[in-house]
Scaffold this active site. Structure first.
Site, PDB file in Angstrom:
ATOM      1  CG  HIS A  13      25.284  -1.021   1.860  1.00 32.85           C
ATOM      2  ND1 HIS A  13      25.459   0.345   1.844  1.00 32.85           N
ATOM      3  CD2 HIS A  13      25.470  -1.398   3.143  1.00 32.85           C
ATOM      4  CE1 HIS A  13      25.738   0.759   3.066  1.00 32.85           C
ATOM      5  NE2 HIS A  13      25.747  -0.279   3.881  1.00 32.85           N
ATOM      6  CG  HIS A  15      28.142  -3.211   7.280  1.00 40.21           C
ATOM      7  ND1 HIS A  15      28.968  -2.116   7.439  1.00 40.21           N
ATOM      8  CD2 HIS A  15      26.957  -2.729   6.833  1.00 40.21           C
ATOM      9  CE1 HIS A  15      28.305  -1.022   7.115  1.00 40.21           C
ATOM     10  NE2 HIS A  15      27.078  -1.353   6.742  1.00 40.21           N
ATOM     11  CG  LEU A  16      31.376  -9.022   4.035  1.00 37.12           C
ATOM     12  CD1 LEU A  16      32.290  -9.559   2.940  1.00 37.12           C
ATOM     13  CD2 LEU A  16      30.161  -9.930   4.198  1.00 37.12           C
ATOM     14  NE  ARG A  17      29.679  -5.473  11.649  1.00 39.45           N
ATOM     15  CZ  ARG A  17      29.128  -4.277  11.480  1.00 39.45           C
ATOM     16  NH1 ARG A  17      29.789  -3.307  10.892  1.00 39.45           N
ATOM     17  NH2 ARG A  17      27.908  -4.037  11.926  1.00 39.45           N
ATOM     18  CG  ASN A  41      31.398   0.317   8.737  1.00 35.32           C
ATOM     19  OD1 ASN A  41      31.470  -0.672   8.019  1.00 35.32           O
ATOM     20  ND2 ASN A  41      30.377   0.548   9.533  1.00 35.32           N
ATOM     21  CE  LYS A  99      28.222   4.376   3.201  1.00 37.41           C
ATOM     22  NZ  LYS A  99      27.969   3.303   4.158  1.00 37.41           N
ATOM     23  CG  HIS A 136      24.964   6.552   6.597  1.00 43.38           C
ATOM     24  ND1 HIS A 136      24.745   5.298   7.110  1.00 43.38           N
ATOM     25  CD2 HIS A 136      24.136   7.387   7.278  1.00 43.38           C
ATOM     26  CE1 HIS A 136      23.830   5.372   8.061  1.00 43.38           C
ATOM     27  NE2 HIS A 136      23.442   6.626   8.192  1.00 43.38           N
ATOM     28  CG  HIS A 174      21.586   2.218   4.117  1.00 41.40           C
ATOM     29  ND1 HIS A 174      21.527   3.553   4.397  1.00 41.40           N
ATOM     30  CD2 HIS A 174      22.840   1.832   4.445  1.00 41.40           C
ATOM     31  CE1 HIS A 174      22.678   3.948   4.889  1.00 41.40           C
ATOM     32  NE2 HIS A 174      23.502   2.927   4.917  1.00 41.40           N
ATOM     33  CG  LEU A 219      21.342   4.102  13.040  1.00 45.58           C
ATOM     34  CD1 LEU A 219      22.602   4.689  13.669  1.00 45.58           C
ATOM     35  CD2 LEU A 219      20.175   5.096  13.173  1.00 45.58           C
ATOM     36  CG  ASP A 247      23.011  -1.347   6.016  1.00 44.89           C
ATOM     37  OD1 ASP A 247      24.236  -1.478   6.141  1.00 44.89           O
ATOM     38  OD2 ASP A 247      22.345  -0.531   6.685  1.00 44.89           O
ATOM     39  CG  HIS A 251      26.433  -5.012  15.724  1.00 42.73           C
ATOM     40  ND1 HIS A 251      27.575  -4.246  15.847  1.00 42.73           N
ATOM     41  CD2 HIS A 251      25.604  -4.318  14.912  1.00 42.73           C
ATOM     42  CE1 HIS A 251      27.439  -3.142  15.135  1.00 42.73           C
ATOM     43  NE2 HIS A 251      26.259  -3.153  14.554  1.00 42.73           N
ATOM     44  CB  ALA A 263      22.552   0.938  14.391  1.00 42.83           C
TER      45      ALA A 263
HETATM   46 ZN   LIG Z   1      25.670   0.002   6.033  1.00 44.30          ZN
END
Ligand SMILES: [Zn+2]
Length: 346
Positions: A13, A15-17, A41, A99, A136, A174, A219, A247, A251, A263
């Site tokens: 899990h 987030h690579l953006r 996302n 997801k 989530h 998570h 979160l 996770d 940012h 978050a």
């Molecule tokens: Zn996540």
């Protein structure tokens, strides 16, 4: 134990953006992990097979080729997602999961599903194809206290979905509470959970005592110490239903250090070191490999990584920040402090 050698981990899990942040963050994951389940996302989210393919190409272009890193793609479930698109996804070799974000639950989740109990045709298709549903697990009802949202999600959403679709493969992402640990332990085959390093290392005091620390805000939010203890017990137990999922959620500094900060904690720069520290705290380093490198691939039906990583007890300092593009900064969790372990790929 001052040194151990384990199979290369995977991050189930992350987030690579996209854009500059992808270029800044993804190489960290690629250097440490063989594979990663990449969250969809983005803005706008990755909702189709074609979009997932295009995103996969951007990820591969952003990571050093010699790492051999393999991004495992996911689709973002919306109320407009069709059964046909899920069928295409299930047949696609690069897509490994779908997801579910309850609308409004976290970063870029506004196109998520308002009522997860109103998407039965989609869940039926996932159950038929075996493509896992990643959730989530928090309700978004404004009446529900933020510290109770995960426990409420289990009773209001997860239990009914399990009853209606017992074949559906689910990963509760998570997890942060003893309630989630207890729920997962009662489930038969086909249900798993990821646990982050920061939820194993920190309780909510880290975020709130002595000043508000935005880089510890994520979160689901950090919980009480008894929940951290329950997570630590689950992660270090060897139970195959629990596996690594950082996770890690980068940012920019400005987006975190703000009157309405985002978050997410950036941990991918030292994911394995942070997990090792948590396992070491309870004398369970011997259980680390199962959690980081075995249980996840087994759940997803993928082969174990063949390469190895050496972990050494060796203090190293954490940079104050990493550069993002020409003008932005990414502050890692524990910036300016030290890590007690060092991981090197063999
Ligand atoms: Zn996540």
């Amino acid at each position: 134990m001052n040194e151990l050698i384990i199979r290369q981990p995977d991050d189930w899990h992350v987030h690579l953006r996209d854009g500059d942040m992808l270029a800044a963050a993804a190489p960290f994951t690629a250097r440490q992990c063989g594979r990663a389940i990449v969250m969809p996302n983005l803005v706008p989210p990755v909702v189709t097979v074609d979009e997932a393919h295009a995103y996969r190409q951007r990820i591969l272009a952003a990571v050093p080729a010699e790492t051999g890193f393999e991004p495992l793609m996911t689709l973002y479930l919306t109320e407009q997602t069709t059964v046909a698109e899920l069928a295409r996804a299930a047949e696609n070799p690069y897509i490994h999961a779908v997801k579910l974000y309850p609308a409004g639950a976290t970063t870029n989740s506004d196109r998520g599903v308002r009522d997860p109990l109103a998407i039965d045709p989609l869940l039926a298709e996932l159950a038929r194809t075996g493509l896992p549903l990643l959730v989530h697990g928090e309700v978004v009802d404004p009446q529900v206290d933020i510290f109770d949202r995960e426990a409420r999600f289990i009773e209001q959403v997860l239990v009914p979905i399990r009853q209606r679709f017992p074949e559906l493969r689910i990963v509760m992402e998570h997890i942060t509470t003893e309630d989630a640990v207890a729920f997962i332990r009662t489930q038969e085959d086909g249900v798993g959970a990821t646990i982050t390093a920061h939820h194993l290392l920190y309780n909510r005091n880290a975020m709130l005592v002595g000043g508000i620390r935005p880089h510890y805000y994520c979160l689901p939010v950090l919980k009480r110490e008894r929940h951290r203890q329950a997570l630590l017990t689950a992660a270090t137990s060897g139970d195959p239903r629990f596996f690594m999922g950082t996770d890690s959620a980068p940012h920019t500094q400005g987006a975190k250090e703000s009157s309405c900060g985002c978050a997410g904690a950036f941990t991918a720069y030292a994911a394995l070191e942070l997990y090792a520290e948590a396992f070491d705290q309870v004398g369970k380093l011997n259980m680390l490999e199962a959690f980081t490198s075995v249980n996840g691939p087994n759940f997803y039906g993928l082969p174990l990584n063949e390469s190895r990583v050496r972990l050494t007890r060796h203090p190293q300092s954490v940079p104050d920040y990493f550069e993002v593009g020409a003008a932005e900064r990414l502050i890692p969790l524990r910036a300016g402090e030290t890590l007690s372990w060092q991981a090197v790929r063999l």
